[in-house]
Structures are given as structure tokens and as C-alpha cells.
Design a protein around this motif. Structure first.
Motif, PDB file in Angstrom:
ATOM      1  N   ASP A  80       0.847  -1.199   0.000  1.00  0.00           N
ATOM      2  CA  ASP A  80       0.000   0.000   0.000  1.00  0.00           C
ATOM      3  C   ASP A  80       0.875   1.238   0.000  1.00  0.00           C
ATOM      4  O   ASP A  80       1.130   1.809   1.063  1.00  0.00           O
ATOM      5  N   PRO A  81       1.358   1.653  -1.177  1.00  0.00           N
ATOM      6  CA  PRO A  81       1.027   1.182  -2.521  1.00  0.00           C
ATOM      7  C   PRO A  81       1.759  -0.113  -2.880  1.00  0.00           C
ATOM      8  O   PRO A  81       2.750  -0.472  -2.255  1.00  0.00           O
TER       9      PRO A  81
ATOM     10  N   CYS B 254      -1.943  17.680  -8.550  1.00  0.00           N
ATOM     11  CA  CYS B 254      -1.062  18.406  -7.626  1.00  0.00           C
ATOM     12  C   CYS B 254      -0.678  17.610  -6.388  1.00  0.00           C
ATOM     13  O   CYS B 254       0.120  18.090  -5.569  1.00  0.00           O
ATOM     14  N   ASN B 255      -1.218  16.409  -6.213  1.00  0.00           N
ATOM     15  CA  ASN B 255      -1.030  15.726  -4.928  1.00  0.00           C
ATOM     16  C   ASN B 255       0.348  15.107  -4.750  1.00  0.00           C
ATOM     17  O   ASN B 255       0.619  14.476  -3.740  1.00  0.00           O
TER      18      ASN B 255
ATOM     19  N   PHE C 265      -2.558   4.807 -15.273  1.00  0.00           N
ATOM     20  CA  PHE C 265      -2.606   5.235 -13.886  1.00  0.00           C
ATOM     21  C   PHE C 265      -3.880   4.733 -13.201  1.00  0.00           C
ATOM     22  O   PHE C 265      -3.922   4.584 -11.991  1.00  0.00           O
ATOM     23  N   HIS C 266      -4.917   4.504 -13.973  1.00  0.00           N
ATOM     24  CA  HIS C 266      -6.218   4.166 -13.395  1.00  0.00           C
ATOM     25  C   HIS C 266      -6.518   2.669 -13.429  1.00  0.00           C
ATOM     26  O   HIS C 266      -7.283   2.185 -12.593  1.00  0.00           O
TER      27      HIS C 266
ATOM     28  N   THR D   7      -3.753   5.128  -3.965  1.00  0.00           N
ATOM     29  CA  THR D   7      -2.318   5.083  -3.641  1.00  0.00           C
ATOM     30  C   THR D   7      -1.516   4.467  -4.781  1.00  0.00           C
ATOM     31  O   THR D   7      -0.400   4.896  -5.073  1.00  0.00           O
ATOM     32  N   ASN D   8      -2.093   3.471  -5.460  1.00  0.00           N
ATOM     33  CA  ASN D   8      -1.389   2.860  -6.599  1.00  0.00           C
ATOM     34  C   ASN D   8      -1.334   3.808  -7.797  1.00  0.00           C
ATOM     35  O   ASN D   8      -0.327   3.865  -8.515  1.00  0.00           O
ATOM     36  N   GLN D   9      -2.414   4.577  -8.023  1.00  0.00           N
ATOM     37  CA  GLN D   9      -2.403   5.566  -9.103  1.00  0.00           C
ATOM     38  C   GLN D   9      -1.343   6.629  -8.835  1.00  0.00           C
ATOM     39  O   GLN D   9      -0.616   7.057  -9.747  1.00  0.00           O
TER      40      GLN D   9
END
Length: 585
Positions: A273-274, A482-483, A532-533, A544-546
Motif C-alpha cells: 500500500d502502494p 497536484c497531490n 494510472f487508473h 495510492t497505486n495511481q
């Protein structure tokens, strides 16, 4: 008149006269000079001795061992050739070299959780750890160990010790790994590239309907102990036994020189996680059935079951010229053979890697829940061997995942190199086999030493985006783009990305298969943005994986730009040498 015989000294003789008193005065002067010189030498020697003593005290205070004694007979020693080496201008050189040293008292310790750990089957694991400077301890005697190599699953019998693990300790098992290595769970997971299977007696009716729909299918009945399997028709199966499952048999396997075989891929899970997954890309394990597949006889298991006494690859005629005569690896040999028959081996590897990722993605939530019971989620890593078979059309099928794959070369000594390379790659990937700094549980690396390897600035991505007005607002961290900017990263986020950065640097002979490498996305025709999705098999990825996939994309772009600039510089230099007629070679 005769001259007088009495000699009268001349003026010069008066000046040259040197009497006993004058000799005495001169001797005293020489003695005085000698005494002064001797006293100067003594004072200088005393100062040198005092300086050496102070340096030794400083060294012992810094290193916990006397100067000149590393604590390990093979410990490294550095010397300095410089003017005024202790005046401070070499401080940072000393810092780097000092962090690379270790003494026996502060050396890292490994412990083992296994049945009969000294019977020989863990020899190659010990070899790798010994070469890396580890000393062996006992987890029942001390809790101050650095890494535990667990051949058996430790989260049941010694769960109390696992719950008390300290920050910085690592163990080569993941809580919840049984969800993928349990043969019943894996076979009945419904994943693509896993032959259809039915849990008995729970799914008896579904099995009967499937057999009715495909009357020519053959089946294999298995249990978790994997013993006593045999190909059977539907009417010969035991459909009442608890804890077993019935799986469709791949009856048209791909054969090499008439032999069926399987492919073992060593896979390392470093985070859930991720999610991050790596494979030992430089080699794999190939095992052949002892007897040729045809003429087929279901009663002869040596024709279709790979067991402990398998036929080694170098005894296969088509492989022998590659492996014995030219020294190629299992993987290179298999690839060469497949290309020789006009097929593309890369497609096979990509399908196997994709299947492995799907297995972990399907069980990711169960892993996360299992890990949440323990104090430090970054303590775990695990190497599992996934075994695949190919059919005659080179389609891949996952047969099982081995939690603690065999690493003993007692039966086949040439496998020693493969096993030690696999273990070394895994331990290097997760930082157990250390690089430029040495530390252990009792003497952890300080923040300056850690920043020397990877600092926060190294893991930051998207500078143009993060400095834009879009990502500078009060609520900008709520915007997905932006994250990954620094104001949006928590302390735990920064640590997680530093771990990912170090894995990327330390991957050695391994290759990341999840998150999917950007270059692989392009080769397989996938859009890196959409990847990414969704993951392999169209599985929707968690947030978290994206986020981790986006981070790896920009890290890849930065690395690619640096590499391209390096190549450009080389081309310019060689062009210059060519133009001025300087021989390049």
C-alpha cells in the motif's frame, strides 16, 4: 751577526692562536647547541605522541572500536595523503568513508526461523549474508536483530515476536501471503491465465456442468500438499474429499525435445500500500519432466509432473549447446530456442509478468488488512516463485506460487549461482545488502547519512506543474495532478517515495513489473496516462497505486533526460575527435 733563534709571533699568529681556555669555551657552546636541539626533538616527539593519542581517543569515541581495529578482520581501512588532513577541509570525505565502516560490535545481525536451519538447504542464503558482513544470531536470545530469514511462515507460531518488531527490522515474509500461495485459493481465483478449477465438494455441481460442456477435458485433483496428483477423467475423481480442488489439465503442452517443462519466475513483493512488485529478470528456473511426453500414458507421472528429481535444462539436447558449450543462462537459452522456431519470447514474459501482477492486485486488500496488525508496514518483503507452463500455442498458464521456493543446490550443484544471484538481488533490492553506508538496529544511520543517499529533493517530481498557480492554491492538494507536490506530501509519503527511489536504484538484476514501467506501457500499446487508473487485466487501481504510478512516470522522464544528455555529450566528444583526426580506438 747571526739572527736570533728566538721566534717572535707575527700579528697573524696572534689572531690564529687557540689556547686551552678557548677550546674549552668552544666545547661548551657546541654542547649547549646539542642540548637545545635534543630538547627540541623531545618536545616535538611528545607533541606528536599527544596528537596521536587525541586522534585515537576521537576515533574510538566515534567508532566504538580502537583505531586500526575494525572489529572484523576483513573490515576496510582508509588512509589519507594530504597536508593538514585534520584541519577540517576533508570532513565530508571522512563522513562518507566513516559511514561505510562497521565493527563487529555494531555489525548487522541476521536470525533464521526455519526447521533444521543447519541441515544445508539454506547454505546459499547464509553465503550471501556472510559476504555482506552479517553475523548470525538467535531470535530466542536477542531481539536486536536486523533481518530475519524465515523459511516457514512466522506470523502464527511466533506471532508475539512479530508484533514486537522494532523500527528498522526486516523480515522476508509478508502477513497474508498465504492468500496467493495457498494452492486452493490460487487455483479457484478465477484469474485469466489460471486453468479453471473447482473447490471440492463446494463447487462439485459447477465442475460436473463444466465437464458436461467439455466432455474431452481431462482434470487433475490437487490439495495444498501437492502430493499424489494424477490425470483423470471426470468419472474417476473423488468429489467428496474436503480441502481438495479439481483443475483442468493443459493437455497440449509446449514441448522441447519431446519434454514438458515449467518456468519458475522469482518475484519480490516490497510494498502492498502502494503495491510494488519486482521480478528477477536476468534469469529464471527451467525444470523438465524426466521422460518424454509422447507416447502419453497418464499412469506415468514422469511424463507430465515436474517433481524434485526433474531433468535439468543442460541435459536437453537443444539447450546443451547454449548452456554447457557457451555458458548462457536459463532465460537466454529459452529465448534463443523460441526465436529459432520463429516465435517472440518477449510476449511470453510480458504475459507471465502481467499475470503475477493480477494475482497480487486481486488480493491486495487482504494483504493490507493483514499488514495493519503489525507496527511497521515497511518491515516486510517476500520472494515467491511463480511456476508457469506453456501450451503448444505458447499461451501461458499459472500453476502455483511457492512461498518458500527451494534454494538448495544439493541435487543440482550448477544451480548454486542462480540461487545466490536471486537471494543477493532480493536483499540488495530491499536494502538488506547495503551500499555506501553501513548501519544496524543498535547503530542506525543518522538523517545526514540517509540524505546523502536520497534526500527529499531527489523524490520531488513535476516542477513546472507544482510551481504553477493551479497547484499553489489553498485547496490545491485536492487536485489529483497536484497531490505529488511537496506541500501535499505527508512525512509517511516522503518515506514511501524514498523507499521506492532506493528500490529503483538498487534493483540490480530485478525489474519492476508493477507499477507498470512507462517504457513497457508504450511497447504494449497502452497509454501511460490511462495506465494510472487501471492495471493488468483492466483492474481498477486504488488511489495510492495511481499516485505511485504517476510518480514513477516522472522519475522515468527525469532519468531518460539525464541519459539522453549523457549520450549527446558522448556523441559530441566522439565527433570532435573524428573531425580533428584523433584515432578513437
Amino acid at each position: 751577526m747571526f739572527e736570533s733563534s728566538h721566534w717572535t709571533p707575527s700579528k697573524m699568529d696572534k689572531y690564529n692562536r687557540f689556547g686551552p681556555r678557548d677550546l674549552l669555551r668552544g666545547g661548551r657552546l657546541v654542547n649547549l647547541i646539542m642540548v637545545v636541539l635534543l630538547m627540541g626533538l623531545l618536545i616535538t616527539a611528545l607533541n606528536i605522541w599527544q596528537l596521536s593519542a587525541l586522534q585515537a581517543q576521537h576515533y574510538e569515541a566515534e567508532h566504538a572500536v580502537p583505531e586500526g581495529q575494525t572489529g572484523v578482520e576483513s573490515g576496510p581501512m582508509y588512509v589519507v595523503y594530504a597536508r593538514h588532513p585534520d584541519s577540517g577541509y576533508l570532513k565530508h570525505v571522512y563522513n562518507v568513508l566513516d559511514r561505510a565502516e562497521t565493527g563487529e560490535e555494531s555489525g548487522p545481525m541476521f536470525v533464521v526461523y526455519a526447521r533444521h536451519p543447519d541441515s544445508g538447504y539454506l547454505k546459499h542464503v547464509y553465503n550471501v549474508l556472510d559476504r555482506a558482513g552479517y553475523r548470525r544470531g538467535n531470535y530466542n536470545v536477542t531481539s536486536d536483530w536486523d533481518v530475519m530469514w524465515a523459511h516457514d511462515y512466522p506470523f502464527k507460531k511466533i506471532r508475539d515476536k512479530m508484533l514486537k518488531m522494532k523500527k528498522g527490522q526486516k523480515i522476508n515474509k509478508f502477513p497474508g501471503s498465504g492468500y496467493i500461495t495457498n494452492k486452493v485459493n490460487l487455483a479457484t481465483s478465477g484469474l485469466r491465465h489460471v486453468p479453471p478449477a473447482f473447490s471440492i465438494p463446494k463447487e462439485k455441481e459447477q465442475l460436473l456442468q463444466y465437464a458436461k460442456k467439455y466432455p474431452d477435458k481431462l482434470f487433475v485433483q490437487k490439495s495444498n500438499n501437492h502430493r499424489g496428483i494424477q490425470i483423470q477423467g471426470i468419472t474417476q475423481l473423488d468429489l467428496a474429499t474436503e480441502g481438495s480442488f479439481v483443475q483442468e489439465y493443459i493437455d497440449k503442452p509446449f514441448l522441447i525435445d519431446g519434454h514438458k517443462f515449467d518456468i519458475g519466475i522469482y518475484t519480490t513483493l516490497t510494498s502492498v500500500d502502494p503495491l510494488r512488485i519486482y521480478v528477477h529478470h536476468s534469469d529464471a528456473l527451467l525444470r523438465f519432466c524426466p521422460e518424454k511426453y509422447h507416447p502419453f500414458d497418464a499412469r506415468n507421472k514422469d511424463k507430465y509432473v515436474v517433481h524434485d528429481d526433474y531433468l535439468p535444462s543442460w541435459k536437453i539436447p537443444s539447450f546443451s549447446k547454449y548452456m554447457k558449450d557457451m555458458g548462457f543462462s536459463f532465460t537466454d537459452t529459452l529465448n534463443a530456442y523460441i526465436r529459432s522456431i520463429g516465435k517472440d519470447p518477449e510476449k511470453i514474459w510480458q504475459e507471465m509478468y502481467s499475470t503475477i501482477s493480477e494475482v497480487y492486485l486481486k488480493h491486495e486488500d487482504l494483504f493490507i488488512k493483514a499488514v495493519s496488525h503489525y507496527p511497521h508496514k515497511d518491515a516486510f518483503f517476500e520472494m515467491v516463485r511463480f511456476d508457469f507452463v506453456l501450451d503448444e500455442d505458447l499461451n501461458v498458464y499459472l500453476m502455483e506460487a511457492n512461498m518458500s521456493p527451494n534454494l538448495s543446490s544439493a541435487h543440482f550443484p550448477p544451480n548454486r549461482l542462480l540461487y545466490e544471484q536471486v537471494v543477493h538481488s532480493v536483499l540488495r533490492l530491499v536494502g538488506v545488502v547495503q551500499g555506501s553506508i553501513r548501519y544496524d538496529l543498535l547503530h542506525p544511520a543518522n538523517d545526514e547519512a540517509k540524505d546523502m543517499i536520497v534526500a527529499t529533493k531527489d523524490i520531488l517530481v513535476f516542477p513546472e506543474l507544482c510551481s504553477s498557480d493551479k497547484c499553489s492554491g489553498v485547496n490545491s492538494c485536492d487536485i489529483t495532478e497536484c497531490n505529488l507536490c511537496l506541500p501535499c506530501l505527508s512525512k509517511q509519503d516522503i518515506l514511501e517515495f524514498k523507499r521506492a527511489w532506493l528500490e529503483q536504484v538498487n534493483r540490480h538484476a530485478t525489474r519492476r513489473i508493477f507499477p507498470l514501467p512507462v517504457n513497457t506501457s508504450r511497447q504494449t500499446g497502452n497509454n501511460p496516462t490511462t495506465s494510472f487508473h487501471h492495471g493488468p487485466g483492466g483492474v481498477k487501481l486504488s488511489q495510492t497505486n495511481q499516485r505511485m504510478a504517476r510518480w514513477f512516470q516522472d522519475e522515468f522522464q527525469k532519468t531518460r533526460l539525464i541519459y539522453c544528455a549523457f549520450l549527446k555529450k558522448i556523441v559530441i566528444n566522439f565527433t570532435f575527435l573524428y573531425l580533428i583526426n584523433i584515432p578513437i580506438i
